[in-house]
Design a protein around this motif. Sequence first.
Motif, PDB file in Angstrom:
ATOM      1  N   ASN A 196       9.721   9.434 -15.207  1.00 32.34           N
ATOM      2  CA  ASN A 196       9.927   8.648 -13.997  1.00 32.34           C
ATOM      3  C   ASN A 196       8.635   8.034 -13.480  1.00 32.34           C
ATOM      4  O   ASN A 196       8.652   6.958 -12.884  1.00 32.34           O
ATOM      5  N   THR A 197       7.514   8.708 -13.703  1.00 35.50           N
ATOM      6  CA  THR A 197       6.232   8.121 -13.331  1.00 35.50           C
ATOM      7  C   THR A 197       5.996   6.847 -14.133  1.00 35.50           C
ATOM      8  O   THR A 197       5.584   5.817 -13.582  1.00 35.50           O
ATOM      9  N   LEU A 198       6.293   6.894 -15.423  1.00 31.72           N
ATOM     10  CA  LEU A 198       6.123   5.696 -16.253  1.00 31.72           C
ATOM     11  C   LEU A 198       7.121   4.602 -15.879  1.00 31.72           C
ATOM     12  O   LEU A 198       6.768   3.418 -15.867  1.00 31.72           O
ATOM     13  N   LEU A 199       8.361   4.993 -15.586  1.00 31.96           N
ATOM     14  CA  LEU A 199       9.358   4.008 -15.156  1.00 31.96           C
ATOM     15  C   LEU A 199       8.909   3.299 -13.888  1.00 31.96           C
ATOM     16  O   LEU A 199       8.957   2.065 -13.789  1.00 31.96           O
ATOM     17  N   THR A 203       1.712   9.638  -5.279  1.00 34.09           N
ATOM     18  CA  THR A 203       2.255  10.950  -4.921  1.00 34.09           C
ATOM     19  C   THR A 203       3.086  11.504  -6.074  1.00 34.09           C
ATOM     20  O   THR A 203       3.002  12.688  -6.409  1.00 34.09           O
ATOM     21  N   LEU A 204       3.885  10.649  -6.694  1.00 34.27           N
ATOM     22  CA  LEU A 204       4.665  11.066  -7.861  1.00 34.27           C
ATOM     23  C   LEU A 204       3.736  11.458  -9.000  1.00 34.27           C
ATOM     24  O   LEU A 204       3.946  12.462  -9.680  1.00 34.27           O
ATOM     25  N   TRP A 205       2.678  10.708  -9.194  1.00 34.93           N
ATOM     26  CA  TRP A 205       1.706  11.006 -10.237  1.00 34.93           C
ATOM     27  C   TRP A 205       1.038  12.362  -9.990  1.00 34.93           C
ATOM     28  O   TRP A 205       0.850  13.148 -10.924  1.00 34.93           O
ATOM     29  N   VAL A 206       0.695  12.644  -8.742  1.00 32.12           N
ATOM     30  CA  VAL A 206       0.085  13.931  -8.392  1.00 32.12           C
ATOM     31  C   VAL A 206       1.053  15.081  -8.675  1.00 32.12           C
ATOM     32  O   VAL A 206       0.663  16.114  -9.235  1.00 32.12           O
ATOM     33  N   ARG A 224       0.838  -1.206   0.000  1.00 33.97           N
ATOM     34  CA  ARG A 224       0.000   0.000   0.000  1.00 33.97           C
ATOM     35  C   ARG A 224       0.870   1.251   0.000  1.00 33.97           C
ATOM     36  O   ARG A 224       0.630   2.192  -0.763  1.00 33.97           O
ATOM     37  N   LEU A 225       1.898   1.293   0.838  1.00 32.90           N
ATOM     38  CA  LEU A 225       2.794   2.441   0.879  1.00 32.90           C
ATOM     39  C   LEU A 225       3.571   2.603  -0.427  1.00 32.90           C
ATOM     40  O   LEU A 225       3.876   3.722  -0.846  1.00 32.90           O
ATOM     41  N   THR A 226       3.880   1.496  -1.081  1.00 37.59           N
ATOM     42  CA  THR A 226       4.553   1.549  -2.375  1.00 37.59           C
ATOM     43  C   THR A 226       3.682   2.264  -3.393  1.00 37.59           C
ATOM     44  O   THR A 226       4.133   3.158  -4.107  1.00 37.59           O
ATOM     45  N   TRP A 227       2.416   1.898  -3.452  1.00 36.63           N
ATOM     46  CA  TRP A 227       1.511   2.523  -4.407  1.00 36.63           C
ATOM     47  C   TRP A 227       1.187   3.961  -4.016  1.00 36.63           C
ATOM     48  O   TRP A 227       0.882   4.792  -4.881  1.00 36.63           O
TER      49      TRP A 227
END
Length: 152
Positions: A81-84, A23-26, A15-18
């Motif tokens: 980086n979001t895609l990576l 957060t990166l996506w936001v 859960r914390l991983t996602w």
Amino acid sequence: MAVPLEEFITDFHVRLTWIAFFTLWVLWGLVYTIRFILGENNKPTPQADAEAGATTSEKKTWNQGGFVGRLRNAHQVLFENTLLLLSVLVLNTLATGSTRAVMILAWIFFAFTVVHAFTEIGVEHRFVRLAFTLVFYGVTLAIGGLAFAQGF
């Protein structure tokens, strides 16, 4: 023996991983929006291309100049980086691979991405990009390796 997917995705570390990914996506979405609020036109005009003497194939992504150009570079970092991160997290989740180690690596990846994005706004240097790129590549390789080592 692999853990069932239902059990894996309810793990606290997963859960914390996602959450790190989201957060990166936001942050990526925020910078994407700010670029357009500041008036970036994302579509180069033919006149601008002619003045620059560039053909369509010669357009550059990096070093576009000015604050908006540096913001575009930061957006590019966040986008890529979001895609990576998404690709290796999906791999790890489908493999029901590592939990805690991938969570730690995802947050390290997130932290370096944020630093790199802000660095792109302030400093434009190839060697800085190279150093960050090597970190991102190493972390994504580690996450992918853990997915195969502890999953599938």
